[in-house]
Design a protein around this motif. Structure first.
Motif, PDB file in Angstrom:
ATOM      1  N   UNK A 135      -5.765  -0.170   4.397  1.00 28.45           N
ATOM      2  CA  UNK A 135      -5.071   0.898   5.113  1.00 28.45           C
ATOM      3  C   UNK A 135      -5.600   1.031   6.535  1.00 28.45           C
ATOM      4  N   UNK A 136      -6.907   0.923   6.703  1.00 27.65           N
ATOM      5  CA  UNK A 136      -7.503   1.009   8.036  1.00 27.65           C
ATOM      6  C   UNK A 136      -7.083  -0.172   8.891  1.00 27.65           C
ATOM      7  N   UNK A 137      -7.036  -1.362   8.303  1.00 28.73           N
ATOM      8  CA  UNK A 137      -6.598  -2.547   9.047  1.00 28.73           C
ATOM      9  C   UNK A 137      -5.154  -2.398   9.501  1.00 28.73           C
ATOM     10  N   UNK A 138      -4.292  -1.957   8.598  1.00 25.10           N
ATOM     11  CA  UNK A 138      -2.882  -1.775   8.961  1.00 25.10           C
ATOM     12  C   UNK A 138      -2.730  -0.771  10.105  1.00 25.10           C
ATOM     13  N   UNK A 139      -3.380   0.373   9.963  1.00 27.36           N
ATOM     14  CA  UNK A 139      -3.266   1.404  10.989  1.00 27.36           C
ATOM     15  C   UNK A 139      -3.839   0.939  12.330  1.00 27.36           C
ATOM     16  N   UNK A 140      -4.912   0.137  12.279  1.00 27.01           N
ATOM     17  CA  UNK A 140      -5.544  -0.325  13.520  1.00 27.01           C
ATOM     18  C   UNK A 140      -4.641  -1.264  14.303  1.00 27.01           C
ATOM     19  N   UNK A 141      -3.657  -1.900  13.616  1.00 20.23           N
ATOM     20  CA  UNK A 141      -2.710  -2.785  14.293  1.00 20.23           C
ATOM     21  C   UNK A 141      -1.413  -2.066  14.625  1.00 20.23           C
ATOM     22  N   UNK A 142      -0.862  -1.342  13.668  1.00 16.47           N
ATOM     23  CA  UNK A 142       0.423  -0.689  13.896  1.00 16.47           C
ATOM     24  C   UNK A 142       0.318   0.452  14.900  1.00 16.47           C
ATOM     25  N   UNK A 144      -4.854  15.579  12.444  1.00 14.60           N
ATOM     26  CA  UNK A 144      -3.623  16.212  11.994  1.00 14.60           C
ATOM     27  C   UNK A 144      -3.018  15.479  10.798  1.00 14.60           C
ATOM     28  N   UNK A 145      -2.153  16.178  10.069  1.00 16.65           N
ATOM     29  CA  UNK A 145      -1.566  15.631   8.842  1.00 16.65           C
ATOM     30  C   UNK A 145      -0.656  14.439   9.101  1.00 16.65           C
ATOM     31  N   UNK A 146      -0.130  14.291  10.315  1.00 17.14           N
ATOM     32  CA  UNK A 146       0.743  13.155  10.630  1.00 17.14           C
ATOM     33  C   UNK A 146      -0.040  11.930  11.098  1.00 17.14           C
ATOM     34  N   UNK A 147      -1.358  11.926  10.853  1.00 17.74           N
ATOM     35  CA  UNK A 147      -2.262  10.808  11.160  1.00 17.74           C
ATOM     36  C   UNK A 147      -2.572  10.678  12.648  1.00 17.74           C
ATOM     37  N   UNK A 148      -2.233  11.676  13.417  1.00 11.89           N
ATOM     38  CA  UNK A 148      -2.596  11.670  14.835  1.00 11.89           C
ATOM     39  C   UNK A 148      -3.881  12.471  15.016  1.00 11.89           C
ATOM     40  N   UNK A 159      -5.436   8.676   2.913  1.00 12.67           N
ATOM     41  CA  UNK A 159      -6.497   7.804   3.397  1.00 12.67           C
ATOM     42  C   UNK A 159      -6.202   7.192   4.768  1.00 12.67           C
ATOM     43  N   UNK A 160      -4.958   7.298   5.230  1.00  9.20           N
ATOM     44  CA  UNK A 160      -4.629   6.731   6.543  1.00  9.20           C
ATOM     45  C   UNK A 160      -5.324   7.479   7.681  1.00  9.20           C
ATOM     46  N   UNK A 161      -5.781   8.685   7.392  1.00  9.29           N
ATOM     47  CA  UNK A 161      -6.498   9.427   8.434  1.00  9.29           C
ATOM     48  C   UNK A 161      -7.876   8.848   8.723  1.00  9.29           C
ATOM     49  N   UNK A 162      -8.349   7.920   7.889  1.00  4.57           N
ATOM     50  CA  UNK A 162      -9.637   7.294   8.167  1.00  4.57           C
ATOM     51  C   UNK A 162      -9.587   6.548   9.497  1.00  4.57           C
ATOM     52  N   UNK A 163      -8.496   5.836   9.748  1.00 11.54           N
ATOM     53  CA  UNK A 163      -8.359   5.131  11.030  1.00 11.54           C
ATOM     54  C   UNK A 163      -8.361   6.121  12.189  1.00 11.54           C
ATOM     55  N   UNK A 216       0.824  -1.218   0.000  1.00 12.61           N
ATOM     56  CA  UNK A 216       0.000   0.000   0.000  1.00 12.61           C
ATOM     57  C   UNK A 216       0.855   1.264   0.000  1.00 12.61           C
ATOM     58  N   UNK A 217       2.091   1.166   0.508  1.00 13.51           N
ATOM     59  CA  UNK A 217       2.967   2.338   0.474  1.00 13.51           C
ATOM     60  C   UNK A 217       3.405   2.680  -0.944  1.00 13.51           C
ATOM     61  N   UNK A 218       3.242   1.747  -1.864  1.00 13.07           N
ATOM     62  CA  UNK A 218       3.604   2.004  -3.254  1.00 13.07           C
ATOM     63  C   UNK A 218       2.506   2.750  -4.005  1.00 13.07           C
ATOM     64  N   UNK A 219       1.320   2.856  -3.391  1.00 13.83           N
ATOM     65  CA  UNK A 219       0.184   3.509  -4.043  1.00 13.83           C
ATOM     66  C   UNK A 219       0.267   5.027  -3.828  1.00 13.83           C
ATOM     67  N   UNK A 220       0.171   5.820  -4.898  1.00 17.01           N
ATOM     68  CA  UNK A 220       0.222   7.287  -4.737  1.00 17.01           C
ATOM     69  C   UNK A 220      -0.913   7.795  -3.834  1.00 17.01           C
ATOM     70  N   UNK A 221      -0.617   8.789  -3.023  1.00 17.20           N
ATOM     71  CA  UNK A 221      -1.588   9.461  -2.166  1.00 17.20           C
ATOM     72  C   UNK A 221      -2.165   8.547  -1.081  1.00 17.20           C
TER      73      UNK A 221
END
Length: 231
Positions: free
Chosen positions: A154-161, A53-57, A24-28, A15-20
């Motif tokens: 992306x939401x699954x990854x963020x919910x674990x990491x 925030x832009x850093x996903x926090x 979408x990581x802010x959804x989590x 997913x890190x290879x996908x542009x932009x």
């Protein structure tokens, strides 16, 4: 559990290879903070605002009068995010991607109208809602499905990491471990204990979500030679 972790690592790399993808990581983060807000309101508390925030926090500013209510409110963030990731994959297995996108859009609109007040958060929510509406209204089904699965992974990854990073924060400085720190102040369990709990719960949800992804759409087959007559 190890297979789930390896799958998530590979998924995160891809997913890190996908542009932009960062957008979408802010959804989590939205789901996390929305979970705090909803539980606060259910326990008769007051939600002053949410900031994304832009850093996903993100952060939820709330006020409660009952000391014990801090526990379910603090639990709600990471647990809601993990359960929502599971929900997204369950909808995919049932071929209800449209419903999943509609629910995401409704949550984003409610957050924008009721809670989020900082500039980045408001602009991100507006952009996310517009993009979802375009996908739901104008895009072909195959493109909407790809978009949905991107959001789901992306939401699954963020919910674990996210909870896993909490372990590192709690280990390095227990006072800077966010929800785990808040829980350690009102319970006898230290911050790292709560961080471990959040991580294990997220992995449990992730394992169930991946089951839906891998085998959820397998259709049962009739035994050979069986005939069925419809009238």
């Amino acid at each position: 559990m190890i297979r789930t972790i390896l799958f998530l690592i590979v998924s995160a790399f891809l997913t890190h290879l996908i542009p932009f993808h960062d957008f979408f990581r802010n959804l989590d983060t939205l789901i996390h903070e929305f979970g705090h807000a909803v539980v606060t309101l259910l326990l008769s508390g007051k939600v002053r605002s949410i900031e994304l925030f832009a850093n996903h926090s993100g952060v939820t500013y709330s006020q409660v009068t009952k000391g014990w209510s801090l526990i379910p409110i603090a639990l709600a963030g990471y647990m809601t995010a993990s359960l929502f990731a599971l929900f997204m994959f369950r909808q995919w297995a049932k071929e209800r991607q449209r419903l999943g996108l509609q629910i995401m859009t409704i949550i984003a609109i409610l957050a924008l109208v009721l809670f989020v007040r900082n500039e980045f958060g408001m602009m991100w929510l507006i952009g996310f809602v517009i993009l979802n509406v375009i996908m739901l209204s104008f895009m072909p089904r195959w493109l909407m499905d790809i978009y949905y699965m991107l959001l789901a992974f992306l939401t699954l990854e963020e919910s674990v990491f996210g909870p896993f990073s909490l372990i590192l924060y709690a280990w390095d400085d227990p006072a800077k471990a966010g929800d785990a720190t808040n829980l350690s102040h009102v319970t006898p369990v230290p911050a790292i204990g709560w961080a471990l709990f959040f991580t294990l719960f997220s992995l449990w949800c992730a394992a169930r979500a991946l089951k839906h992804f891998i085998g959820g759409r397998k259709k049962s087959r009739r035994p050979e030679g069986q005939r069925v007559q419809y009238e």
